[in-house]
Write a protein that holds these residues in place. Structure first.
Motif, PDB file in Angstrom:
ATOM      1  N   TYR A  20       0.830  -1.189   0.000  1.00 40.34           N
ATOM      2  CA  TYR A  20       0.000   0.000   0.000  1.00 40.34           C
ATOM      3  C   TYR A  20       0.870   1.247   0.000  1.00 40.34           C
ATOM      4  O   TYR A  20       1.998   1.226   0.485  1.00 40.34           O
ATOM      5  CB  TYR A  20      -0.901   0.036   1.246  1.00 40.34           C
ATOM      6  CG  TYR A  20      -1.940  -1.042   1.305  1.00 40.34           C
ATOM      7  CD1 TYR A  20      -3.260  -0.771   0.973  1.00 40.34           C
ATOM      8  CD2 TYR A  20      -1.611  -2.334   1.707  1.00 40.34           C
ATOM      9  CE1 TYR A  20      -4.232  -1.759   1.043  1.00 40.34           C
ATOM     10  CE2 TYR A  20      -2.569  -3.330   1.773  1.00 40.34           C
ATOM     11  CZ  TYR A  20      -3.878  -3.039   1.447  1.00 40.34           C
ATOM     12  OH  TYR A  20      -4.831  -4.007   1.504  1.00 40.34           O
ATOM     13  N   GLY A  21       0.356   2.342  -0.516  1.00 39.74           N
ATOM     14  CA  GLY A  21       1.105   3.591  -0.466  1.00 39.74           C
ATOM     15  C   GLY A  21       0.493   4.671  -1.325  1.00 39.74           C
ATOM     16  O   GLY A  21      -0.695   4.634  -1.666  1.00 39.74           O
ATOM     17  N   GLU A  33       5.679   2.156   7.582  1.00 43.88           N
ATOM     18  CA  GLU A  33       5.550   2.382   9.022  1.00 43.88           C
ATOM     19  C   GLU A  33       4.159   2.069   9.550  1.00 43.88           C
ATOM     20  O   GLU A  33       3.840   2.389  10.684  1.00 43.88           O
ATOM     21  CB  GLU A  33       5.915   3.831   9.358  1.00 43.88           C
ATOM     22  CG  GLU A  33       7.337   4.202   8.957  1.00 43.88           C
ATOM     23  CD  GLU A  33       7.623   5.665   9.220  1.00 43.88           C
ATOM     24  OE1 GLU A  33       6.791   6.326   9.864  1.00 43.88           O
ATOM     25  OE2 GLU A  33       8.679   6.151   8.776  1.00 43.88           O
ATOM     26  N   GLY A  34       3.318   1.467   8.742  1.00 44.83           N
ATOM     27  CA  GLY A  34       1.989   1.099   9.207  1.00 44.83           C
ATOM     28  C   GLY A  34       1.086   2.282   9.489  1.00 44.83           C
ATOM     29  O   GLY A  34       0.234   2.214  10.387  1.00 44.83           O
ATOM     30  N   THR A  35       1.244   3.373   8.741  1.00 47.72           N
ATOM     31  CA  THR A  35       0.404   4.557   8.960  1.00 47.72           C
ATOM     32  C   THR A  35      -0.726   4.656   7.938  1.00 47.72           C
ATOM     33  O   THR A  35      -1.301   5.715   7.735  1.00 47.72           O
ATOM     34  CB  THR A  35       1.256   5.833   8.918  1.00 47.72           C
ATOM     35  OG1 THR A  35       2.041   5.851   7.723  1.00 47.72           O
ATOM     36  CG2 THR A  35       2.163   5.919  10.118  1.00 47.72           C
ATOM     37  N   SER A  53      -0.151  12.745   7.710  1.00 49.87           N
ATOM     38  CA  SER A  53       1.263  12.884   7.377  1.00 49.87           C
ATOM     39  C   SER A  53       1.463  13.970   6.343  1.00 49.87           C
ATOM     40  O   SER A  53       0.566  14.270   5.553  1.00 49.87           O
ATOM     41  CB  SER A  53       1.823  11.564   6.826  1.00 49.87           C
ATOM     42  OG  SER A  53       1.637  10.498   7.719  1.00 49.87           O
ATOM     43  N   LEU A  54       2.656  14.548   6.345  1.00 51.25           N
ATOM     44  CA  LEU A  54       3.113  15.442   5.290  1.00 51.25           C
ATOM     45  C   LEU A  54       4.266  14.744   4.590  1.00 51.25           C
ATOM     46  O   LEU A  54       5.299  14.477   5.205  1.00 51.25           O
ATOM     47  CB  LEU A  54       3.563  16.788   5.859  1.00 51.25           C
ATOM     48  CG  LEU A  54       2.510  17.611   6.592  1.00 51.25           C
ATOM     49  CD1 LEU A  54       3.113  18.919   7.109  1.00 51.25           C
ATOM     50  CD2 LEU A  54       1.308  17.905   5.707  1.00 51.25           C
ATOM     51  N   LEU A  55       4.098  14.407   3.301  1.00 55.73           N
ATOM     52  CA  LEU A  55       5.104  13.663   2.561  1.00 55.73           C
ATOM     53  C   LEU A  55       5.945  14.603   1.707  1.00 55.73           C
ATOM     54  O   LEU A  55       5.405  15.377   0.915  1.00 55.73           O
ATOM     55  CB  LEU A  55       4.448  12.620   1.659  1.00 55.73           C
ATOM     56  CG  LEU A  55       3.503  11.611   2.324  1.00 55.73           C
ATOM     57  CD1 LEU A  55       3.072  10.561   1.304  1.00 55.73           C
ATOM     58  CD2 LEU A  55       4.141  10.962   3.535  1.00 55.73           C
ATOM     59  N   ASP A  56       7.255  14.524   1.883  1.00 56.62           N
ATOM     60  CA  ASP A  56       8.196  15.308   1.089  1.00 56.62           C
ATOM     61  C   ASP A  56       8.816  14.383   0.048  1.00 56.62           C
ATOM     62  O   ASP A  56       9.670  13.553   0.372  1.00 56.62           O
ATOM     63  CB  ASP A  56       9.278  15.911   1.996  1.00 56.62           C
ATOM     64  CG  ASP A  56      10.178  16.885   1.262  1.00 56.62           C
ATOM     65  OD1 ASP A  56      10.276  16.780   0.026  1.00 56.62           O
ATOM     66  OD2 ASP A  56      10.785  17.753   1.919  1.00 56.62           O
ATOM     67  N   PHE A  57       8.370  14.514  -1.199  1.00 59.38           N
ATOM     68  CA  PHE A  57       8.857  13.622  -2.241  1.00 59.38           C
ATOM     69  C   PHE A  57      10.266  13.973  -2.697  1.00 59.38           C
ATOM     70  O   PHE A  57      10.943  13.166  -3.326  1.00 59.38           O
ATOM     71  CB  PHE A  57       7.897  13.635  -3.432  1.00 59.38           C
ATOM     72  CG  PHE A  57       6.640  12.852  -3.183  1.00 59.38           C
ATOM     73  CD1 PHE A  57       6.575  11.512  -3.492  1.00 59.38           C
ATOM     74  CD2 PHE A  57       5.538  13.465  -2.609  1.00 59.38           C
ATOM     75  CE1 PHE A  57       5.425  10.778  -3.256  1.00 59.38           C
ATOM     76  CE2 PHE A  57       4.379  12.742  -2.370  1.00 59.38           C
ATOM     77  CZ  PHE A  57       4.320  11.398  -2.679  1.00 59.38           C
ATOM     78  N   ARG A  58      10.722  15.180  -2.376  1.00 67.30           N
ATOM     79  CA  ARG A  58      12.104  15.541  -2.716  1.00 67.30           C
ATOM     80  C   ARG A  58      13.086  14.778  -1.853  1.00 67.30           C
ATOM     81  O   ARG A  58      14.138  14.336  -2.316  1.00 67.30           O
ATOM     82  CB  ARG A  58      12.304  17.044  -2.543  1.00 67.30           C
ATOM     83  CG  ARG A  58      11.425  17.914  -3.425  1.00 67.30           C
ATOM     84  CD  ARG A  58      11.397  19.336  -2.913  1.00 67.30           C
ATOM     85  NE  ARG A  58      10.855  19.399  -1.561  1.00 67.30           N
ATOM     86  CZ  ARG A  58      10.726  20.524  -0.852  1.00 67.30           C
ATOM     87  NH1 ARG A  58      11.133  21.666  -1.366  1.00 67.30           N
ATOM     88  NH2 ARG A  58      10.214  20.498   0.373  1.00 67.30           N
ATOM     89  N   THR A  69       4.220  13.839  11.028  1.00 68.23           N
ATOM     90  CA  THR A  69       3.160  12.850  11.215  1.00 68.23           C
ATOM     91  C   THR A  69       2.401  13.136  12.496  1.00 68.23           C
ATOM     92  O   THR A  69       2.928  13.750  13.433  1.00 68.23           O
ATOM     93  CB  THR A  69       3.712  11.416  11.279  1.00 68.23           C
ATOM     94  OG1 THR A  69       4.653  11.329  12.368  1.00 68.23           O
ATOM     95  CG2 THR A  69       4.396  11.027   9.990  1.00 68.23           C
ATOM     96  N   TRP A  70       1.167  12.681  12.527  1.00 71.97           N
ATOM     97  CA  TRP A  70       0.318  12.808  13.723  1.00 71.97           C
ATOM     98  C   TRP A  70      -0.705  11.686  13.715  1.00 71.97           C
ATOM     99  O   TRP A  70      -1.156  11.243  12.655  1.00 71.97           O
ATOM    100  CB  TRP A  70      -0.405  14.161  13.707  1.00 71.97           C
ATOM    101  CG  TRP A  70      -1.366  14.363  14.855  1.00 71.97           C
ATOM    102  CD1 TRP A  70      -1.077  14.887  16.082  1.00 71.97           C
ATOM    103  CD2 TRP A  70      -2.755  14.036  14.878  1.00 71.97           C
ATOM    104  NE1 TRP A  70      -2.200  14.903  16.861  1.00 71.97           N
ATOM    105  CE2 TRP A  70      -3.253  14.385  16.141  1.00 71.97           C
ATOM    106  CE3 TRP A  70      -3.625  13.474  13.934  1.00 71.97           C
ATOM    107  CZ2 TRP A  70      -4.581  14.197  16.505  1.00 71.97           C
ATOM    108  CZ3 TRP A  70      -4.950  13.281  14.292  1.00 71.97           C
ATOM    109  CH2 TRP A  70      -5.421  13.646  15.565  1.00 71.97           C
TER     110      TRP A  70
END
Length: 441
Positions: A231-232, A251-253, A285-290, A297-298
Motif C-alpha cells: 500500500y502507499g 511504518e503502518g500509517t 502525514s506530510l510527505l516530502d517527495f524531494r 506525522t500525527w
C-alpha cells in the motif's frame, strides 16, 4: 479613426469608444487584436461585427468601468457566450464575485441535478466549476453552472474525484467483486478518457484500486494498492500519465487507505490523511517527495479516551502551518505543525450524546480558504476565522444555512465559491461573495 477613438458597427448599431478602453480587454482578447494594426479598419465604417449589440453594450461598459450591470431579462448564458467570443470571459468572472469571505457570502444559486440517487461528494475547480459524484457517475458543471456530459469509469463506485484544471477531471474508483477499479483522467468537454493510470510492478503496468486523489501543476497523486500487500501513494506525470514513483507505507500509517489528499504548494509537500472507519486510528502525514520521507506525522491514538474522539475529517491550512480536524461530535480542533508537541487545541462547537452504531449521521466536513475554516454541521455551515497571533486560535464568525435544505453531506471551495451538497436531495447550493460596487448577474 486616428484620434484615439475606435468605431464598431455591431449588428447595425454603432459604438464609439477609446483605444484605452479597448486596451482594458487585454492583449489576448479579440477586441485588442482588432485595433493593434493586424486588422484593416476603414476610417468611416469602422469595424463590423455580426453580433448582438445589446450584449456588446454590456461588455463595453464593463471595460469602461470594471462593473458588470446586466439588464433584467438578459440571458446569463448568452452573455457568457458573447464574452467568450470577445475574449472577455475572465473579466466577466471577476466582475461577478469577489474573493470568498464567509462573513459576507450569499447563496447565489441552487442546482438540481438529473442523476439517480443522492450526491455523495462534491469537488470544486479553480475557476468556480464543480463536480458531483452519484455512486458510479460524476456530473460536471462549468463555472457558469452549466452541466457537462456525465463521466463514469467502468461503472464502478466513485471514491474520489477532482480537477486537474477546468477542462480535465480525475476519477478514482475502488474494487467491487471482480472489478479492480482504477483511476482515469477525463476531458470534460468530450467525456473521453485522456489517461487511464496504472502502477508499474515488475516492469508491467497494472490497474489498481484508488481511494483519494490530489495534484499539483506537474503530478497526480493517489492513495492506492500496488499489489495485495503493498500500500502507499502513487505518483504520475500529469501530461503523459506515466507512473513515476510510489511512496511505500513502511511504518503502518495506512497511507494506502488515505481518504484525503491535499497538495500544499507553499510547503511543497503532500498532505495525507487516513481516517476512521478505514483505519482504527487516524493518521495524518506530510510527505516530502524531494527527500523521500515524511516531513511530519500525527495520530489520534494517543488522545483516544473513553469519549472515543475519532477524527472524521481534516484539512490543511498551508499558509498557517496548521491542520484542522473535526471529531464525531462535530468538535473542531487545530494542530500546529511547527510544534514538537502536537496536541490538538479543541474549539467546542457543541456537545451531544454519543451516537449509536445504527444511527445515521452526516459527520462534519471541512474546507479552508485563507484564514477561514468552513465546517458543516447538520443543516448549516459554520465559518471560523483564525487569529493572526495564534495559529490554533479560531472563533466562529458566521452561520450559513438555507431553510428547508436538510442535512449537508459535503462541502468544497474553489474559484471564490463555496459549494454545499445536500444529503437527502440531488441538490447543491453555491455561495459567493457579492461585488459591492456592481449589480452583477
Amino acid at each position: 479613426m486616428g484620434d484615439g477613438r475606435v468605431r464598431f458597427d455591431v449588428g447595425g448599431t454603432t459604438f464609439i469608444t477609446s483605444t484605452t478602453t479597448i486596451a482594458n480587454a487585454g492583449q489576448g482578447s479579440m477586441l485588442s487584436a482588432l485595433i493593434d494594426g493586424r486588422w484593416h479598419q476603414p476610417s468611416d465604417a469602422g469595424i463590423f461585427l455580426d453580433r448582438d449589440p445589446s450584449y456588446f453594450a454590456v461588455l463595453l461598459e464593463l471595460l469602461r468601468t470594471g462593473e458588470l450591470h446586466v439588464p433584467p431579462g438578459m440571458s446569463r448564458r448568452a452573455l457568457h457566450r458573447e464574452a467568450l467570443f470577445y475574449g472577455l470571459l475572465d473579466h466577466v468572472k471577476e466582475a461577478q464575485r469577489g474573493p470568498l469571505n464567509g462573513n459576507l457570502v450569499e447563496c447565489r444559486a441552487s442546482i438540481s441535478g438529473r442523476a439517480i440517487g443522492d450526491g455523495i461528494a462534491i469537488r470544486a475547480s479553480s475557476d468556480g466549476g464543480c463536480c458531483v459524484a452519484h455512486e458510479t457517475m460524476v456530473h460536471v458543471y462549468d463555472w457558469a453552472l452549466e452541466e457537462k456530459q456525465p463521466l463514469t469509469l467502468d461503472y464502478v463506485s466513485v471514491n474520489d474525484m477532482g480537477f486537474l484544471n477546468p477542462e480535465r477531471v480525475v476519477i478514482c474508483t475502488y474494487e467491487r467483486g471482480e472489478q479492480i477499479g482504477g483511476m482515469a483522467c477525463f476531458n470534460v468537454n468530450t467525456g473521453e478518457i485522456e489517461h487511464r493510470y496504472q502502477v508499474t510492478h515488475e516492469g508491467q503496468g497494472k490497474n489498481f484500486p484508488a481511494l483519494a486523489f490530489a495534484s499539483n501543476h506537474r503530478h497526480v497523486f493517489a492513495s492506492c494498492r500496488k499489489r495485495i500487500s503493498d500500500y502507499g501513494i502513487g505518483v504520475w506525470d500529469q501530461t503523459t500519465g506515466e507512473h513515476l514513483d510510489f511512496f511505500h507505507d513502511s511504518e503502518g500509517t495506512h497511507l494506502g487507505d488515505a481518504r484525503k489528499l491535499q497538495w500544499l504548494p507553499q510547503s511543497n509537500v503532500l498532505f495525507v490523511a487516513s481516517l476512521y472507519p478505514q483505519s482504527d486510528n487516524s493518521f495524518i502525514s506530510l510527505l516530502d517527495f524531494r527527500m523521500k520521507q515524511k516531513a511530519w506525522t500525527w495520530t489520534d491514538s494517543k488522545m483516544r479516551s473513553s469519549d472515543d474522539k475519532l477524527v472524521m475529517d481534516t484539512v490543511a491550512m498551508d499558509e498557517r502551518s496548521t491542520v484542522c480536524v473535526v471529531n464525531q461530535y462535530d468538535n473542531l480542533g487545530f494542530i500546529d505543525t511547527r510544534l514538537s508537541q502536537q496536541a490538538v487545541k479543541w474549539n467546542h462547537m457543541y456537545t451531544h450524546a454519543k451516537l449509536s452504531e445504527s444511527e445515521e449521521h452526516c459527520y462534519s466536513r471541512l474546507a479552508a480558504c485563507g484564514s477561514q475554516v468552513y465546517a458543516s454541521r447538520r443543516d448549516n455551515v459554520l465559518v471560523y476565522c483564525c487569529s493572526d497571533k495564534e495559529a490554533t486560535r479560531c472563533i466562529q464568525t458566521a452561520n450559513l444555512s438555507k431553510e428547508g435544505r436538510g442535512t449537508i453531506s459535503d462541502i468544497a471551495i474553489g474559484g471564490d465559491r463555496l459549494f454545499v451538497l445536500q444529503a437527502e436531495e440531488n441538490l447543491f447550493d453555491v455561495w459567493e461573495t457579492p461585488i459591492l460596487h456592481g449589480v452583477g448577474c
